[in-house]
Design a protein around this motif. Structure first.
Motif, PDB file in Angstrom:
ATOM      1  N   SER A  80     -10.203 -10.379  -2.366  1.00 17.37           N
ATOM      2  CA  SER A  80     -10.646 -10.066  -0.998  1.00 17.37           C
ATOM      3  C   SER A  80      -9.655  -9.143  -0.309  1.00 17.37           C
ATOM      4  N   GLN A  81      -8.358  -9.392  -0.526  1.00 18.91           N
ATOM      5  CA  GLN A  81      -7.332  -8.574   0.109  1.00 18.91           C
ATOM      6  C   GLN A  81      -7.291  -7.170  -0.506  1.00 18.91           C
ATOM      7  N   LEU A  82      -7.578  -7.068  -1.790  1.00 20.14           N
ATOM      8  CA  LEU A  82      -7.617  -5.753  -2.426  1.00 20.14           C
ATOM      9  C   LEU A  82      -8.690  -4.873  -1.787  1.00 20.14           C
ATOM     10  N   TYR A  83      -9.856  -5.454  -1.528  1.00 21.01           N
ATOM     11  CA  TYR A  83     -10.923  -4.699  -0.856  1.00 21.01           C
ATOM     12  C   TYR A  83     -10.472  -4.244   0.531  1.00 21.01           C
ATOM     13  N   ALA A  84      -9.771  -5.139   1.229  1.00 21.70           N
ATOM     14  CA  ALA A  84      -9.302  -4.815   2.576  1.00 21.70           C
ATOM     15  C   ALA A  84      -8.226  -3.740   2.540  1.00 21.70           C
ATOM     16  N   LEU A  85      -7.268  -3.860   1.636  1.00 22.64           N
ATOM     17  CA  LEU A  85      -6.175  -2.897   1.556  1.00 22.64           C
ATOM     18  C   LEU A  85      -6.670  -1.523   1.107  1.00 22.64           C
ATOM     19  N   ARG A  86      -7.682  -1.508   0.251  1.00 22.87           N
ATOM     20  CA  ARG A  86      -8.225  -0.223  -0.201  1.00 22.87           C
ATOM     21  C   ARG A  86      -8.748   0.593   0.976  1.00 22.87           C
ATOM     22  N   LEU A  87      -9.304  -0.084   1.977  1.00 20.69           N
ATOM     23  CA  LEU A  87      -9.818   0.610   3.157  1.00 20.69           C
ATOM     24  C   LEU A  87      -8.730   1.341   3.931  1.00 20.69           C
ATOM     25  N   THR A  88      -7.497   0.859   3.826  1.00 19.88           N
ATOM     26  CA  THR A  88      -6.399   1.465   4.585  1.00 19.88           C
ATOM     27  C   THR A  88      -5.789   2.666   3.870  1.00 19.88           C
ATOM     28  N   MET A  89      -6.216   2.928   2.647  1.00 19.78           N
ATOM     29  CA  MET A  89      -5.642   4.027   1.872  1.00 19.78           C
ATOM     30  C   MET A  89      -6.244   5.366   2.285  1.00 19.78           C
ATOM     31  N   LYS A 108     -17.519  -2.945   6.389  1.00 22.27           N
ATOM     32  CA  LYS A 108     -16.955  -1.828   5.632  1.00 22.27           C
ATOM     33  C   LYS A 108     -16.424  -2.275   4.278  1.00 22.27           C
ATOM     34  N   LEU A 109     -16.017  -3.553   4.175  1.00 22.73           N
ATOM     35  CA  LEU A 109     -15.480  -4.035   2.905  1.00 22.73           C
ATOM     36  C   LEU A 109     -16.572  -4.154   1.846  1.00 22.73           C
ATOM     37  N   GLY A 110     -17.738  -4.647   2.248  1.00 25.40           N
ATOM     38  CA  GLY A 110     -18.864  -4.770   1.323  1.00 25.40           C
ATOM     39  C   GLY A 110     -18.622  -5.715   0.163  1.00 25.40           C
ATOM     40  N   ILE A 111     -17.912  -6.832   0.419  1.00 19.21           N
ATOM     41  CA  ILE A 111     -17.617  -7.785  -0.648  1.00 19.21           C
ATOM     42  C   ILE A 111     -18.867  -8.612  -0.951  1.00 19.21           C
ATOM     43  N   PRO A 112     -19.268  -8.705  -2.219  1.00 14.51           N
ATOM     44  CA  PRO A 112     -20.430  -9.540  -2.561  1.00 14.51           C
ATOM     45  C   PRO A 112     -20.170 -11.000  -2.171  1.00 14.51           C
ATOM     46  N   ARG A 113     -21.199 -11.694  -1.713  1.00 16.87           N
ATOM     47  CA  ARG A 113     -21.042 -13.092  -1.292  1.00 16.87           C
ATOM     48  C   ARG A 113     -20.608 -13.971  -2.469  1.00 16.87           C
ATOM     49  N   GLY A 114     -21.156 -13.737  -3.644  1.00 15.87           N
ATOM     50  CA  GLY A 114     -20.707 -14.421  -4.853  1.00 15.87           C
ATOM     51  C   GLY A 114     -20.680 -15.931  -4.721  1.00 15.87           C
ATOM     52  N   ILE A 115     -19.582 -16.542  -5.175  1.00 14.45           N
ATOM     53  CA  ILE A 115     -19.482 -17.996  -5.148  1.00 14.45           C
ATOM     54  C   ILE A 115     -19.321 -18.538  -3.734  1.00 14.45           C
ATOM     55  N   ASP A 133     -10.880   6.673  -4.386  1.00 14.42           N
ATOM     56  CA  ASP A 133     -10.122   7.029  -5.576  1.00 14.42           C
ATOM     57  C   ASP A 133      -9.548   5.813  -6.295  1.00 14.42           C
ATOM     58  N   HIS A 134      -9.828   4.623  -5.778  1.00 11.69           N
ATOM     59  CA  HIS A 134      -9.226   3.408  -6.322  1.00 11.69           C
ATOM     60  C   HIS A 134     -10.315   2.375  -6.600  1.00 11.69           C
ATOM     61  N   ILE A 135     -10.125   1.600  -7.663  1.00  6.98           N
ATOM     62  CA  ILE A 135     -11.120   0.598  -8.026  1.00  6.98           C
ATOM     63  C   ILE A 135     -10.469  -0.785  -8.152  1.00  6.98           C
ATOM     64  N   VAL A 136     -11.262  -1.803  -7.846  1.00  5.01           N
ATOM     65  CA  VAL A 136     -10.846  -3.188  -8.066  1.00  5.01           C
ATOM     66  C   VAL A 136     -11.417  -3.609  -9.412  1.00  5.01           C
ATOM     67  N   LEU A 137     -10.545  -3.968 -10.337  1.00  5.15           N
ATOM     68  CA  LEU A 137     -10.998  -4.357 -11.670  1.00  5.15           C
ATOM     69  C   LEU A 137     -11.794  -5.666 -11.606  1.00  5.15           C
ATOM     70  N   PRO A 138     -12.710  -5.892 -12.534  1.00  2.00           N
ATOM     71  CA  PRO A 138     -13.565  -7.087 -12.488  1.00  2.00           C
ATOM     72  C   PRO A 138     -12.850  -8.392 -12.828  1.00  2.00           C
ATOM     73  N   ASP A 139     -11.685  -8.309 -13.455  1.00  4.35           N
ATOM     74  CA  ASP A 139     -10.978  -9.513 -13.893  1.00  4.35           C
ATOM     75  C   ASP A 139     -10.459 -10.331 -12.709  1.00  4.35           C
ATOM     76  N   VAL A 185       0.833  -1.204   0.000  1.00  5.31           N
ATOM     77  CA  VAL A 185       0.000   0.000   0.000  1.00  5.31           C
ATOM     78  C   VAL A 185       0.865   1.251   0.000  1.00  5.31           C
ATOM     79  N   LYS A 186       1.895   1.238   0.816  1.00  2.00           N
ATOM     80  CA  LYS A 186       2.794   2.403   0.917  1.00  2.00           C
ATOM     81  C   LYS A 186       3.446   2.704  -0.432  1.00  2.00           C
ATOM     82  N   ALA A 187       3.978   1.660  -1.078  1.00  2.00           N
ATOM     83  CA  ALA A 187       4.644   1.849  -2.368  1.00  2.00           C
ATOM     84  C   ALA A 187       3.653   2.323  -3.428  1.00  2.00           C
ATOM     85  N   TYR A 188       2.462   1.756  -3.416  1.00  4.35           N
ATOM     86  CA  TYR A 188       1.431   2.131  -4.380  1.00  4.35           C
ATOM     87  C   TYR A 188       1.025   3.594  -4.195  1.00  4.35           C
ATOM     88  N   GLU A 189       0.785   4.000  -2.956  1.00  2.00           N
ATOM     89  CA  GLU A 189       0.342   5.370  -2.692  1.00  2.00           C
ATOM     90  C   GLU A 189       1.455   6.388  -2.954  1.00  2.00           C
TER      91      GLU A 189
END
Length: 337
Positions: free
Chosen positions: A197-206, A314-321, A211-217, A181-185
């Motif tokens: 799942s970790q991307l959603y969690a790390l985004r919360l710490t920014m 706070k993460l709001g990850i869809p339950r999905g599979i 200002d950041h999105i998780v791509l659908p791929d 996160v530090k290097a990215y920011e």
């Protein structure tokens, strides 16, 4: 005479194997607490709150197991471990188990002598970028500078994905998720990759999560779950059925709010689940009402998911599979019978 000696030898070996298989559970009981390896701080999965109490989806597995053993979810010592530290710590016996977003792979079992007990989160690797880049697909990431954590499956997955799609990249490898996160920011990379799942969690710490999105791929299969050492079948089964107990509880409608009704239920499946019929808990080395203890402590699988990482978090990850198989997902547990 040879037959008798062979039988005696076999019986002796069986007794020795049985004694060895009970080693971890006995050690935990004698110690009076479970020692659980977790991440060094991943919101929603395992992280200390403002008061220093560990919470999260992976933490609930540890607390649920402690409840099954001691009828007390607080009898857990949490050991934060980096990706590089986690497997050596388990192998050396520094922790009794790992519950920290680890991907189940063949090499980790065959080469490292570990066993993944069950899949409590079906994940996959993805990418996070700044919304201002106006990128909508990972196929648009050619010539990107990508931050990835060392000691994870994400490093090789990223190389493979870019090569397979004729794209080039500069890989920036870092030791911890905090460093990512530090290097990215700081602009040392323009893309961050790890499990979705970790991307959603790390985004919360920014500083500015919006200002950041998780791509659908999703570019890989990342089945996550608790890990134990090989050679201890009793401990392997107990950790495994802690997860399965939570999943079955959700499927049968047994929750923190319905547990009292479940204890009086006349449905055969529920009667077995709560320990009113059969000696299933005793076969694992704990009380027959171990699932009741788990549910009272941390809830069923769905409750834990929603509270920590799902819609109610706070993460709001869809339950999905990770939804139950009966609800359109693939989450599934063997029956208690």
């Amino acid at each position: 005479m040879k037959t008798i000696l062979a039988l005696l030898a076999g019986a002796t070996f069986a007794l020795a194997a049985t004694a060895a298989s009970a080693q971890t559970l006995k050690t935990v009981k004698d110690r009076g607490e479970l020692v659980c390896g977790v991440s060094k701080g991943l919101p929603g999965f395992s992280a200390p709150d403002a008061s220093g109490k560990w919470t999260g989806f992976d933490v609930d597995v540890c607390r649920g197991l402690a409840a099954a053993i001691f009828n007390d979810p607080n009898k857990v010592k949490f050991v934060p471990l980096s990706a590089d530290e986690r497997f050596p710590a388990l192998t050396k016996g520094d922790v009794d188990m790992l519950s920290r977003n680890s991907t189940w792979t063949l090499e980790r079992e065959a080469k490292l002598g570990l066993l993944f007990t069950a899949i409590n989160y079906y994940d996959g690797q993805g990418f996070l970028v700044r919304d201002a880049r106006k990128v909508t697909s990972a196929l648009e990431l050619d010539k990107s500078k990508v931050c990835v954590q060392a000691g994870t499956t994400a490093e090789d997955n990223t190389k493979d994905y870019f090569a397979a799609n004729g794209m080039t990249l500069e890989l920036v490898t870092l030791p911890t998720s905090t460093d990512l996160v530090k290097a990215y920011e700081e602009g040392k990379c323009d893309t961050l990759t790890t499990d979705v799942s970790q991307l959603y969690a790390l985004r919360l710490t920014m500083a500015k999560p919006g200002d950041h999105i998780v791509l659908p791929d999703v570019i890989s299969k990342e089945p996550l779950g608790p890990v134990v050492r090989q050679g201890d079948d009793q401990w392997f089964n107990l950790v495994k059925w802690t997860i399965f107990g939570m999943i079955n509880a959700e499927e049968l409608g047994v929750s923190t709010t319905t547990i009292d009704a479940a204890l009086a239920s006349k449905k055969p499946e529920v009667i077995r689940l709560v320990g009113n019929d059969g000696k299933f808990g005793e076969q694992l080395g704990v009380s027959n009402d171990f699932v009741v203890r788990i549910v009272k402590a941390v809830g069923n699988y769905g409750e834990s998911f929603e509270r920590n990482v799902g819609a109610a978090s706070k993460l709001g990850i869809p339950r999905g599979i990770n939804q139950l198989w009966s609800m359109g997902g693939i989450q599934y547990a063997p029956p208690v019978r």
